[in-house]
Write an enzyme that holds these catalytic residues in place. Structure first.
Site, short mmCIF file in Angstrom:
data_model
loop_
_atom_site.label_atom_id
_atom_site.label_comp_id
_atom_site.label_asym_id
_atom_site.label_seq_id
_atom_site.Cartn_x
_atom_site.Cartn_y
_atom_site.Cartn_z
N CYS A 79 63.19 24.22 -2.99
CA CYS A 79 62.56 22.92 -2.79
C CYS A 79 63.65 21.84 -2.66
O CYS A 79 64.45 21.88 -1.75
CB CYS A 79 61.56 22.63 -3.91
SG CYS A 79 60.42 21.27 -3.51
N HIS A 186 58.09 26.93 -2.83
CA HIS A 186 58.34 27.46 -4.17
C HIS A 186 58.03 28.95 -4.19
O HIS A 186 56.87 29.34 -4.34
CB HIS A 186 57.46 26.74 -5.19
CG HIS A 186 57.89 25.34 -5.47
ND1 HIS A 186 58.85 25.03 -6.41
CD2 HIS A 186 57.51 24.16 -4.92
CE1 HIS A 186 59.04 23.72 -6.44
NE2 HIS A 186 58.23 23.17 -5.54
N GLU A 188 58.48 31.02 -6.48
CA GLU A 188 57.96 31.40 -7.79
C GLU A 188 56.48 31.06 -7.95
O GLU A 188 55.83 31.50 -8.90
CB GLU A 188 58.78 30.73 -8.90
CG GLU A 188 58.50 29.25 -9.14
CD GLU A 188 59.17 28.30 -8.15
OE1 GLU A 188 59.11 27.08 -8.40
OE2 GLU A 188 59.72 28.78 -7.14
#
Length: 212
Positions: A79, A186, A188
């Protein structure tokens, strides 16, 4: 071991939990002497580009990142962290980045090519389109991943673009050159597609360590 660089603006909890799911050891620190034990590094980030660079410089983490990259260790920016690896950002005027890749962060447009209004910041799921083969993407598919951002990278070298998404413009979503990589989304928080990329990054780090 993966070193997660803490400079006061990263989404450390979700990145740490994702690394736990992958099953790799990691350290979260703002101290170069602790981080340099790692085999590869993740530079997360949310917030202001200029504030982030100020924090990195204050902790001398900018110098540390350059040294680790020069030594050949892998780096993944996520990001804001991806934007920081480029030369500059136009946010709040102009701010210099780490300069590891050519290009600059510019604000997303609030209209598409047909004049339809777009929400900025861009928050949501968009499909990846792959442009080049890369070990980082070898286990991933062109699935949907989760973005939260107001800026995107413009003026980068075509050879550094690994994958993109569309949001009014072509948004560089995954970038890479030699041992420096970035993900604008992102991983994750992006389900199977994102975890495949994060897992592969840790495998690349392990393979690099074995070769030494």
């Amino acid at each position: 071991m993966i070193g997660v660089i803490d400079y006061g603006m990263g989404n450390l909890f979700s990145v740490s939990k994702a690394l736990e799911r992958v099953g790799v050891p990691y350290v979260v620190s703002d101290r170069p002497e602790e981080l340099e034990k790692a085999d590869a590094f993740i530079l997360p980030g949310v917030g202001s580009f200029s504030d982030a660079m100020d924090n990195l410089r204050r902790a001398k983490l900018d110098q540390f990142i350059h040294r680790m990259v020069d030594e050949g260790k892998l780096l993944l920016g996520i990001c804001l962290g991806m934007q920081l690896i480029f030369e500059e950002s136009t946010e709040n005027g102009s701010a210099k980045g780490l300069g590891l890749l050519a290009g600059k962060a510019v604000r997303l447009k609030d209209r598409d090519a047909e004049g339809n209004k777009l929400k900025v910041p861009h928050m949501g799921w968009n499909r990846l389109t792959f442009h080049q083969t890369s070990p980082l993407l070898s286990e991933a598919e062109e699935g949907f991943v989760y973005f939260v951002h107001s800026y995107y990278i413009d003026g980068m070298e075509d050879g550094d673009l690994l994958a993109s998404a569309e949001y009014g413009v072509r948004v560089p979503a995954v970038v890479g050159k030699r041992n420096v990589f970035g993900a604008q989304f992102h991983p994750e928080k992006s389900g199977t597609a994102g975890m495949a990329i994060l897992t592969q990054f840790t495998k690349m780090a392990a393979e690099q360590q074995v070769k030494k």
